[in-house]
Motif scaffolding. Structure first.
Motif, PDB file in Angstrom:
ATOM      1  N   ARG A 103       1.004  -1.111  -0.132  1.00 12.99           N
ATOM      2  CA  ARG A 103      -0.112  -0.072   0.057  1.00 12.99           C
ATOM      3  C   ARG A 103       0.709   1.321   0.036  1.00 12.99           C
ATOM      4  N   ASP A 139      -7.436   2.824  -0.370  1.00 15.53           N
ATOM      5  CA  ASP A 139      -7.753   1.951   0.631  1.00 15.53           C
ATOM      6  C   ASP A 139      -8.913   1.082   0.169  1.00 15.53           C
ATOM      7  N   PHE A 168      -7.671  -1.655  -1.857  1.00 14.66           N
ATOM      8  CA  PHE A 168      -6.943  -2.559  -1.317  1.00 14.66           C
ATOM      9  C   PHE A 168      -7.590  -3.531  -0.368  1.00 14.66           C
TER      10      PHE A 168
END
Length: 130
Positions: free
Chosen positions: A100, A120, A123
């Motif tokens: 990330r 985010d 992910f």
């Protein structure tokens, strides 16, 4: 055949980490134990994330590509990666994990107009793919 081991009195954990609720006074539970003793195998319970809002630190390259495809961003990402220097293209193409905090992720996000919340979310979504 599976052997059951008690775990904290209310859950039984099977050797493959599948769990079943434990209530010895419940007739259904007793029937379940008989069913297991007969050699039947329960479906394993998939691991559940402790906190669904947690953003994974890493995902696999395949998971990342599946999430990008699901979000309609795969082609745009591929086009962006093609504009990077050869070393960064190789880093993306041959990575064994996608972090990330990788600088390429930040560059791609800026290029594609994606904020941190969207990255985010990608992910988190990626982590749901096998």
């Amino acid at each position: 055949m599976y052997q059951l081991t008690a775990l904290e009195g209310y859950v039984l954990r099977l050797p493959d980490n599948a769990v079943i609720p434990s209530d010895p006074g419940n007739v259904d539970f007793q029937n379940y134990l008989i069913w297991l003793a007969a050699g039947n195998l329960p479906a394993p319970v998939p691991p559940q994330p402790d906190d669904p809002t947690t953003v994974p630190v890493t995902v696999t390259p395949l998971q990342a590509r599946k999430a990008l495809r699901a979000a309609g961003l795969k082609a745009a990402t591929d086009a962006f990666i093609a504009t990077l220097p050869e070393e960064e293209q190789e880093e993306w193409d041959y990575a064994i994990e996608i972090r990330r905090d990788n600088a390429i992720i930040a560059k791609a996000a800026a290029h594609l107009g994606l904020d941190d919340d969207r990255i985010d979310a990608l992910f988190r979504r990626a982590s749901t793919f096998a």
